[in-house]
Design an enzyme around this catalytic site. Structure first.
Site, PDB file in Angstrom:
ATOM      1  N   LYS A 159      24.878  11.145 -41.562  1.00  0.00           N
ATOM      2  CA  LYS A 159      25.719  10.234 -42.339  1.00  0.00           C
ATOM      3  C   LYS A 159      24.928   8.964 -42.641  1.00  0.00           C
ATOM      4  CE  LYS A 159      30.399   8.201 -41.943  1.00  0.00           C
ATOM      5  NZ  LYS A 159      31.582   8.092 -41.055  1.00  0.00           N
ATOM      6  N   SER A 180      35.893   9.402 -43.174  1.00  0.00           N
ATOM      7  CA  SER A 180      34.854   8.877 -44.041  1.00  0.00           C
ATOM      8  C   SER A 180      33.569   9.695 -44.022  1.00  0.00           C
ATOM      9  CB  SER A 180      34.527   7.423 -43.658  1.00  0.00           C
ATOM     10  OG  SER A 180      33.999   7.384 -42.342  1.00  0.00           O
ATOM     11  N   SER A 218      37.288   9.844 -38.625  1.00  0.00           N
ATOM     12  CA  SER A 218      36.333  10.135 -39.688  1.00  0.00           C
ATOM     13  C   SER A 218      35.425  11.334 -39.486  1.00  0.00           C
ATOM     14  CB  SER A 218      35.462   8.909 -39.959  1.00  0.00           C
ATOM     15  OG  SER A 218      36.165   8.042 -40.800  1.00  0.00           O
TER      16      SER A 218
HETATM   17  N1  GLN Z   1      40.339   6.251 -42.204  1.00  0.00           N
HETATM   18  C1  GLN Z   1      40.199   5.299 -41.144  1.00  0.00           C
HETATM   19  C2  GLN Z   1      39.796   3.968 -41.733  1.00  0.00           C
HETATM   20  O1  GLN Z   1      39.775   3.860 -42.895  1.00  0.00           O
HETATM   21  C3  GLN Z   1      39.194   5.776 -40.150  1.00  0.00           C
HETATM   22  C4  GLN Z   1      37.802   5.688 -40.647  1.00  0.00           C
HETATM   23  C5  GLN Z   1      36.791   6.091 -39.615  1.00  0.00           C
HETATM   24  O2  GLN Z   1      37.090   6.797 -38.650  1.00  0.00           O
HETATM   25  N2  GLN Z   1      35.580   5.612 -39.808  1.00  0.00           N
HETATM   26  O3  GLN Z   1      39.512   3.033 -41.075  1.00  0.00           O
END
Ligand code: GLN
Length: 492
Positions: free
Chosen positions: A75, A150, A174
């Protein structure tokens, strides 16, 4: 055998070389990337050079273990020395870190070959990968839909067989959400199990790195390589790392889950749950029962408060962590007549809409007069959630829920409704607040052919338990054998 184990066997027998393997995956990238758009950077030349060196070492009799010569992706919020690391943000355009993240270092030492860096929601803030400043990654099962976020790029390129395995990061879901949307396995380890050194911080008390893979055993192999104490991350846990593959191999062939008591979290089965997801989940639970597990209902009354607490705590930490992007030290600088204007212009142009929303939310809740009402209150809720889990784990070895209330949604459908986007993380977020390990394993498809994920949550440092449960489930179901239409249409 897992994908990594199969490929490693071919490499060891000399049926394929590391170079040929890398070329095969680069070809998949060439064919599928125009649709998937999962990579922000492809490091083809470096990958081939690395593979060549590995072939030479193998010819000398060297064997580094399961990952030697295996093509992987990272990532793009994981620092890679001399390779762009953008966090999918304009503010880090062109930034090349002077060092590797510990996880990157460990994977490369194990002989994994880096194919490239994957797309994400800017600074990992989002659930769909639509908040990337650079491109929209699609879901290989239906390219009109999101891959989840994400770590959407990592999940999509694993599903599309554009690499064998990838790493993502999980602050509120994410890794698990995109794993469930893309029909792959994703595990978020216990907070502190894996070093965060070199992971660009979003919300430091919640962030954790973990693998996305085609099968549970592949996830075990990747986790083995990255887990363990790191003096460069003071929050990393100095506990020995168990042999995860050995734990999987030790499961009895019949009724592998006899002796396990598993709890179904009642609070995840109510309103908002897509009926097809609910059905697949019920079937998965019955299946686990057939594998010998004893299933009981468990109530975690504060579970539903997790989302609200998270959206105070995560933005608060983010607002502090993102203060460092000021145009002075990294990436973008927008020149202006004086320093303060330069800061403002750089941050104004460098950050996207969602990141600005989080910074503003976080700055507000941390400001004098609001701190007690919001931040402190959210910390108390966090403690209560942890207690609910502690209570549950006096009765069960692991907890079960759907990974997400819905399957992958169409691109653009939640763009102007942040709240409905936030709701997709309802079931994953409490796990981060409590610092627990959890994974998502494929447990079926909707009638439209969209993957559905089962979440298995373990107690602190019980990765072995959740991997065993997922392995028993996976090996007695057929879901992991399906490939997305994109792969089936190609040469896969
Ligand atoms: N969707 C959640 C957020 O927007 C979690 C994102 C993540 O785990 N990095 O913060």
């Amino acid at each position: 055998m897992s994908v990594i184990q199969q490929l490693q066997q071919q490499l060891r027998r000399g049926e394929v070389s590391s170079v040929a393997l890398v070329e095969r995956y680069l070809e998949n990238i060439r064919q599928r990337e125009p649709q998937v758009q999962g990579y922000l950077t492809v490091t083809a030349a470096a990958a081939l050079a690395q593979a060549q060196a590995l072939d030479a070492r193998r010819a000398q009799g060297e064997d580094l273990g399961w990952l030697m010569g295996i093509p992987i992706a990272l990532k793009d919020n994981l620092c890679t020395q001399g390779i762009p690391t953008t966090c999918a943000s304009r503010i880090l355009a062109g930034y090349q870190p002077p060092y590797h993240a510990t996880v990157a270092e460990r994977l490369m030492q194990a002989g994994a070959v880096l194919l490239g860096k994957t797309n994400l929601d800017e600074f990992a803030m989002g659930s769909s990968t639509e908040h990337s400043a650079y491109q929209i990654t699609t879901n290989p099962w239906d390219t009109s839909r999101v891959p989840g976020g994400s770590s959407g790029g990592s999940a999509a390129v694993v599903a599309a067989q554009e690499c064998v395995a990838a790493l993502g990061s999980d602050t509120g879901g994410s890794i698990r959400l995109p794993a469930s949307f893309c029909g792959v396995v994703g595990i978020k380890p216990t907070y502190g199990r894996v070093s965060r050194f070199g992971l660009v911080a979003y919300a430091s008390s919640l962030d954790q790195i973990g693998p996305l893979t085609a099968t549970v055993a592949d996830a075990a192999i990747m986790l083995q390589a990255i887990a363990g104490h790191d003096p460069k991350d003071s929050t990393s846990i100095a506990a020995p790392v168990p042999d995860y593959l050995q734990a999987l191999a030790s499961l009895p062939p019949t009724r592998p889950l006899a002796g396990f008591t598993l709890g179904v979290i009642q609070e995840t089965l109510g309103e908002g749950l897509d009926p097809e997801v609910g059905q697949a989940f019920d079937q998965a639970v019955r299946h686990l029962e057939q594998l010998g597990a004893h299933i009981i209902p468990i109530s975690c009354p504060t579970f539903a408060k997790g989302l609200a607490a998270y959206y105070i705590l995560a933005p608060a930490e983010a607002s502090a962590n993102l203060a460092r992007y000021d145009g002075v030290r990294y990436g973008l600088r927008v020149p202006a007549s004086d320093l303060v204007r330069m800061y403002a212009k750089t941050r104004g142009e460098g950050f996207g809409r969602e990141v600005k929303r989080r910074i503003m939310l976080g700055t507000y809740t941390l400001s004098q007069g609001y701190y007690d009402a919001y931040y402190l209150q959210a910390q108390k809720v966090r403690t209560l959630i942890r207690r609910d889990f502690d209570q549950a784990f006096t009765q069960v070895q692991a907890l079960l829920s759907p990974t997400a209330p819905v399957p992958a949604f169409p691109i653009g459908s939640k763009e102007n409704d942040p709240l409905s986007m936030y709701l997709t993380d309802l079931m994953t977020i409490p796990v981060n607040l409590a610092g627990l390990p959890a994974l998502s394993v494929p447990c079926g498809f909707t009638r439209q052919g969209l993957p559905i994920g089962l979440q298995v949550i373990g107690n602190v440092l019980q990765e072995t338990v959740i991997l065993q449960i997922a392995q028993a489930y996976e090996q007695s179901t057929i879901w992991h054998q399906h490939t997305p239409p994109l792969v089936a249409d190609g040469d896969g």
